[in-house]
Structure formats: C-alpha cells, structure tokens
Design a protein around this motif. Structure first.
Motif, PDB file in Angstrom:
ATOM      1  N   THR A 474      -3.219   9.644  10.751  1.00 18.01           N
ATOM      2  CA  THR A 474      -4.280   9.736   9.746  1.00 18.01           C
ATOM      3  C   THR A 474      -5.571  10.249  10.361  1.00 18.01           C
ATOM      4  O   THR A 474      -6.115   9.645  11.290  1.00 18.01           O
ATOM      5  CB  THR A 474      -4.519   8.357   9.115  1.00 18.01           C
ATOM      6  N   ASP A 479      -4.694  12.703   4.435  1.00 13.17           N
ATOM      7  CA  ASP A 479      -3.847  11.713   5.104  1.00 13.17           C
ATOM      8  C   ASP A 479      -4.005  10.343   4.465  1.00 13.17           C
ATOM      9  O   ASP A 479      -3.032   9.595   4.310  1.00 13.17           O
ATOM     10  CB  ASP A 479      -4.196  11.641   6.595  1.00 13.17           C
ATOM     11  N   TRP A 480      -5.235  10.000   4.081  1.00 15.34           N
ATOM     12  CA  TRP A 480      -5.454   8.716   3.413  1.00 15.34           C
ATOM     13  C   TRP A 480      -4.713   8.669   2.085  1.00 15.34           C
ATOM     14  O   TRP A 480      -4.161   7.624   1.707  1.00 15.34           O
ATOM     15  CB  TRP A 480      -6.949   8.491   3.193  1.00 15.34           C
ATOM     16  N   ASP A 483      -1.176   7.963   2.820  1.00 15.83           N
ATOM     17  CA  ASP A 483      -1.008   6.554   3.170  1.00 15.83           C
ATOM     18  C   ASP A 483      -0.882   5.685   1.925  1.00 15.83           C
ATOM     19  O   ASP A 483      -0.110   4.721   1.896  1.00 15.83           O
ATOM     20  CB  ASP A 483      -2.195   6.074   4.010  1.00 15.83           C
ATOM     21  N   TYR A 486       2.491   4.601  -1.376  1.00 14.46           N
ATOM     22  CA  TYR A 486       3.453   3.716  -0.726  1.00 14.46           C
ATOM     23  C   TYR A 486       4.581   3.253  -1.648  1.00 14.46           C
ATOM     24  O   TYR A 486       5.330   2.336  -1.299  1.00 14.46           O
ATOM     25  CB  TYR A 486       2.736   2.490  -0.160  1.00 14.46           C
ATOM     26  N   HIS A 508       8.915   5.052   2.255  1.00 15.26           N
ATOM     27  CA  HIS A 508       7.539   5.322   1.838  1.00 15.26           C
ATOM     28  C   HIS A 508       7.447   6.714   1.204  1.00 15.26           C
ATOM     29  O   HIS A 508       7.823   7.710   1.808  1.00 15.26           O
ATOM     30  CB  HIS A 508       6.638   5.227   3.074  1.00 15.26           C
ATOM     31  N   SER A 549       0.373   5.966  14.048  1.00 16.67           N
ATOM     32  CA  SER A 549      -0.145   5.635  12.720  1.00 16.67           C
ATOM     33  C   SER A 549       0.727   6.297  11.647  1.00 16.67           C
ATOM     34  O   SER A 549       1.939   6.126  11.642  1.00 16.67           O
ATOM     35  CB  SER A 549      -1.608   6.063  12.616  1.00 16.67           C
ATOM     36  N   LEU A 550       0.132   7.063  10.761  1.00 20.23           N
ATOM     37  CA  LEU A 550       0.915   7.776   9.755  1.00 20.23           C
ATOM     38  C   LEU A 550       1.912   8.718  10.414  1.00 20.23           C
ATOM     39  O   LEU A 550       3.036   8.893   9.931  1.00 20.23           O
ATOM     40  CB  LEU A 550      -0.021   8.557   8.834  1.00 20.23           C
ATOM     41  N   PRO A 577       3.037   2.381   9.903  1.00 24.12           N
ATOM     42  CA  PRO A 577       2.953   1.452   8.770  1.00 24.12           C
ATOM     43  C   PRO A 577       4.206   0.580   8.722  1.00 24.12           C
ATOM     44  O   PRO A 577       5.285   0.983   9.148  1.00 24.12           O
ATOM     45  CB  PRO A 577       2.862   2.382   7.547  1.00 24.12           C
TER      46      PRO A 577
END
Length: 595
Positions: A474, A479-480, A483, A486, A508, A549-550, A577
């Motif tokens: 991210t 990217d957010w 995220d 989900y 996801h 992260s992502l 995640p």
C-alpha cells in the motif's frame, strides 16, 4: 445505558453522562488553542495602549499617511481618552480592548464550566446515573443558553469589524496605506480566534439540521427507500469517493488517485459499514456501553483462559486415574488427561511446538492447541529464516529503489520496463548494485498503479539462483481502495483458468482483482515463458514471490495462481492482511507460503 436526556427529545447520544469527560478533554484542548492566540493579543494591546499606537488622529489609524502626532504626544497618550482641539481630534480604538475582555470572560467562564462538568461526570457509576444526570443536565442547559452567547457575540462583532476595517481603503481614503493591518501577525491570531468561535457554534446548525432530517424521515410522505440501509450505503460510497478525490487533488496526484472515478470502487466497504452501523433499530448504545462491553468481554476471555490453565495443571499433577474428572475435562476443554500424553501426541512435535490457548469453534471454551515455531536447532527452520530475511529486501526495494535504479533508462512518464531476451546476460545498469545488491538484475518492471493494477517487478537473483516477483504494498489512494474491497470472492472460475481446485474457496476481492491483472500482464509480455524456456540460462532457477502489506496478500494469491505451472514456487508474505484466504485454503497453502 441510555444517553443523557436534556429535553423531551434532545439527548447527548452517542454520549452518556459518564462519557462527558471526553467532551471535557476536547473542549480543554480547544480552549488551549484559543488561549495561545489570546495571550499575545492581550500583551500586544497593552503595549499599543501605553505607546499610543492605538490612537486615531482625526479618524485615521497609524497605517494611514494622514496620521500625525503633535509635540505633546506623550501627554496625550497617557492622559487623554478622547480629545478635540481645533482641527485635531484624538480618540482611542477601544474595539481590541472590548473584544479581548469579552474573550477573557468567556474563557474563564467556560474553563470553570469544563471543570464542573468533569467533576459531575465522575459522580456515580455507569449503572447508577441518577445523581450524575441531575447534576449534568442544568450545566449543559447553562452552556447552551448562557455561555454560548459569548462566542456568538464575539463572532458577529469580529466579522463586522473586519468588514469595517477594509472599507474605504482601510479608512485611508484616496491615500495608499503605509502598511496593511490585515497582513500583521496580530490580525492572523485574531482570525484564528474567529474561526474557532465559528467552528464551536457550527454544532447548533448541525443539530437543527439533524432534527429537520429526523422529522422528514418520520413523515409518511417521505420515500422509504431513501432511508434504507442500501440507500445509505450508496450515499456513503459517494461521500467516501468524493473525499478520496479531494485528497488526490490536494496532493496534486502525488499520492495517486488519478483512476478514482467514484463509480463503485468503495461500494463493498460502504455497504458493509452501513450493515455494521445500522441505526434502523431503537437500541440506545453510547460510547461507555462499548467500553464496558469490551472490558467485560476481555474479563470473560481471561476467565476462560485461567480455567483452561487450571484444568491443564490439574491434569498434569494427577497421579491416579479419575474417570469423572477426565470426562469433565474432555467435555469442557478437550484437553488430554495428562500432560505427557498432550506433549507426546502424534500431532505435536515437541522440539518445534508450543502450547497455546485458543477458543473452540463455538467460542464458548478455551482449548490447548500445539503451535509450530521456528527454532535455530532445526536446519529446515534455519533455511526458512535465512530465505525470509534474504527475500525481504526485494519486498522493500519494490517501493522506490527499483524505480530509482531504472531512472536513467525510463522516460519520465513511462510505466513499463522490459529487457530484451537476447540481453539476458547480467549488465551493470540493469542491476541493483547501487543499492548493495550486485547479484540482483531487473528483467521486467511495471510501475502502473490503478484500482486493478499494482506495481511489481521480476528480478533475477544470481546469488540464490531464483527468479523473484516482488509486489509493492500500500502506497497510494488506489491501494487503499483495494485494501477496503475485502468482500470474499469465489475462486471457482480463477481455479478453472489457472489449473487449481477453487470450488468452495474464497479470497479477498481487491487482492484477487490485482492478481488477475498481474497474471494477465505476465502472460501478455511472456515474461516467465521466456525465462523458463528450454534455451534459457535461467530455466533451472526457483520461482519466488515476495511482498509486504497489500503486496504480501497479492503474493500469496499470485503464488496460488502460478503453482499449477510452477510447482516449486515459494512465497514470502511480510505482514499481509489477515483475510486473504478462507480457513481451509489457508491450511492448504502452508506448504509453500511463509508469512
């Protein structure tokens, strides 16, 4: 516990009486900001008064060229309030003094009120609010109808003074002012004070608007669908999308956001949020209820753990065979009757396992579960730790270093770098030698970042004889958004396409969307096909996928998609995640995924 009722239908929801200390902290910080602005203004006003800088000569201020002082200036400054002689009229500018005096009175009254509110909120207990509510109710009414008059008067008078100051060329007529009073530091502090008063009073129009909206909602003529949970989710989606677009504009797109069209990107998150915060019911829940509920839940969980530990100790110290106790333990905690059998069980490796307490499937009891850990005495574990440390550098460098290594080879707006297959021999300007990785050579990189696209690179590691796919985590607004997508997505079609059994499994949604894009991009540019072709120097290299992260979540899903074609693939996911796969698929992927 219900919220504090001020009038018949006016309450302090979502705050109860004992939650008012939160309000005290917020208002206290707010008053501190106002005090920081007010003290310099007070000192500056006193200095101007004793130096005569607050005098108006024939109505002109010190910033006007018409301003003149006579030889007896000191006498006039110290003794004269208003003076008129022939063509000379001297008056004092009393506005600043009156404004600061009112602001100080308001500050003193409100700080006293905050202290009384704090004391009143401490009376009683969360379950016994009678004495507390009777004390707080008149305080809040006094704040609403008495103390709030001061910021209202200060705001109105202050705005009128600003308008008057700028009238007629700042009072200088046709002459150009020597300096502009609204460019001085004291004027900036004065405006900050006005803004704080305006923000403080803004709550009342918000309350009135809320009451009007509630009345419209209760009207039978209103459209019911507009207030349904789905409709609220759609409006929240538009608000969140607009907010992200505003952030993108404020950052000049440096934080991403070019692809945010507000056309359903936030739908899943908004819908789930409205389902979670559905206020269609009449349950009166306040912040203290959430706090007490959390504390009670923690206490219940702690009691369950203690009970499980006590039963485990009893089982360890037991010398005789007591069938009743063993049956009771088996029903309540599913723990073996003695510690040795627990440690020597077939599913427990003593050297690489520890005992942990976890809740069972129904969540009512704690059970003892063996958990594998990595140890330095095991060669396999040492290799895992060594490889995880080695490939973590790629998960880090994909954020910025890979792009920096190619800055001399890429145009400013270029997003894709592909080396010619005939130039696969290591070359210095394709490597990460400037970042102390001379054994790493970039073969392919795609820096395009969108809702579905994620930056990644394919790097040849000469030291470990491996092809590394590094996926960025991210780092942008897009990217957010990924995220927050989900919602579980079925893997049936993806499994049929890639060659694995995805029936009944989910992952996801945002991560799966990005992995589809990467999978198609790799296939489009024939990257892995060329590297693992029969005449390639790198056909025997291992395939490793790493990300943080992502990017770690994408690495896991991408490894699942590539595993049918590359059975020896390994994945290292750093802080991914926790909701990438369903439980069954997560267990199946432990063979090649380390996270």
């Amino acid at each position: 516990m219900p919220a504090l009722t001020i009038f018949r239908t006016f309450t302090t929801k979502p705050l109860a009486g004992d939650d008012m200390q939160i309000v005290c902290c917020v208002l206290g910080a707010y008053r501190m900001i106002q005090l920081i602005c007010l003290v310099p203004l007070l000192i500056n006003n006193l200095v101007k008064r004793f130096s005569g800088a607050d005098l108006l000569i024939n109505g002109y201020g010190t910033w006007c060229p018409q301003y003149e002082l006579r030889a007896d200036e000191d006498f006039l400054v110290l003794t004269v309030g208003e003076f008129k002689y022939d063509d000379l009229e001297i008056t004092r500018n009393r506005f600043a003094r009156i404004f600061i005096a009112l602001a100080c009175i308001f500050m003193a009254l409100d700080v006293t009120w905050i202290l009384m509110l704090w004391r009143g909120a401490s009376v009683g207990t969360p379950t016994q609010p009678n004495g507390r509510d009777g004390y707080l109710r008149p305080l809040i009414v006094f704040k609403m109808f008495a103390i709030n008059i001061f910021p209202l008067v200060l705001l109105v008078v202050g705005c009128l003074k600003v308008s008057q100051l700028r009238r007629n060329n700042y009072g200088c007529g046709d002459e150009t002012p020597n300096y502009y009073p609204d460019e001085q530091w004291d004027y900036v502090l004065y405006c900050v004070l006005l803004v704080t008063y305006a923000l403080e009073l803004f709550i009342w129009p918000a309350i009135v608007a809320n009451r009007i909206i509630r009345w419209i909602r209760s009207n039978k003529l209103a459209q019911n669908r507009r207030y349904a949970t789905q409709a609220k989710g759609e409006r929240l989606e538009q608000c969140l999308g607009g907010l992200l677009k505003c952030l993108s504009i404020l950052c000049c797109n440096k934080a991403g956001g070019k692809e945010l069209k507000n056309q359903g990107e936030m739908k899943d998150f908004a819908s789930n949020l409205m389902e979670f915060a559905n206020n269609e019911t009449k349950v009166d829940v306040v912040l203290s209820d959430m706090y007490v509920g959390g504390k009670m839940l923690a206490r219940v969980q702690a009691e369950r753990k203690i009970n499980a530990i006590i039963k485990l100790q009893l089982a360890s110290n037991k010398k005789g065979d007591n069938e009743d106790i063993a049956e009771e333990e088996k029903q309540s905690t599913s723990v073996p009757t003695d510690r040795r059998s627990l440690l020597d069980g077939q599913d427990v490796k003593r050297r690489r396992s520890i005992l942990t307490l976890q809740t069972d499937d129904d969540g009512k009891h704690c059970i003892v579960v063996p958990k594998n850990v990595l140890t330095s005495s095991n060669e396999e574990d040492v290799n895992v730790l060594k490889n995880a440390a080695h490939y973590s550098i790629y998960a880090q460098y994909i954020y910025f270093h890979v792009r920096m290594a190619l800055e001399d080879l890429l145009a400013k707006d270029a997003t894709t770098f592909v080396r010619d297959f005939e130039m696969l021999a290591p070359m210095e300007h394709f490597s990460l030698a400037r970042f102390e990785l001379p054994h790493a050579h970039i073969y392919y990189a795609n820096f395009y970042n969108g809702i579905a696209a994620t930056p990644y690179a394919i790097i040849l590691d000469e030291e470990e004889k491996s092809v590394v796919i590094a996926v960025r985590g991210t780092n942008s607004l897009e990217d957010w958004v990924a995220d927050l997508q989900y919602v579980p997505q079925p893997l049936d079609k993806v499994g049929d396409l890639c060659g694995f059994d995805g029936k009944g499994h989910h992952c996801h949604k945002g991560v799966l969307t990005r992995c589809k894009w990467m999978y198609n991009d790799i296939k489009k540019h024939r990257v892995l096909k060329q590297l693992y072709s029969s005449n390639s120097t790198y056909k025997d290299y291992n395939l490793v996928i790493a990300g943080h992260s992502l990017g770690g979540g994408c690495a896991q899903v991408l490894s699942l998609m590539l595993r049918p074609s590359f059975p020896s693939v390994r994945c290292f996911a750093y802080e991914p995640p926790g909701c990438i796969f369903d439980d069954v698929l997560s267990e199946d992927c432990k063979e090649w995924i380390t996270s």
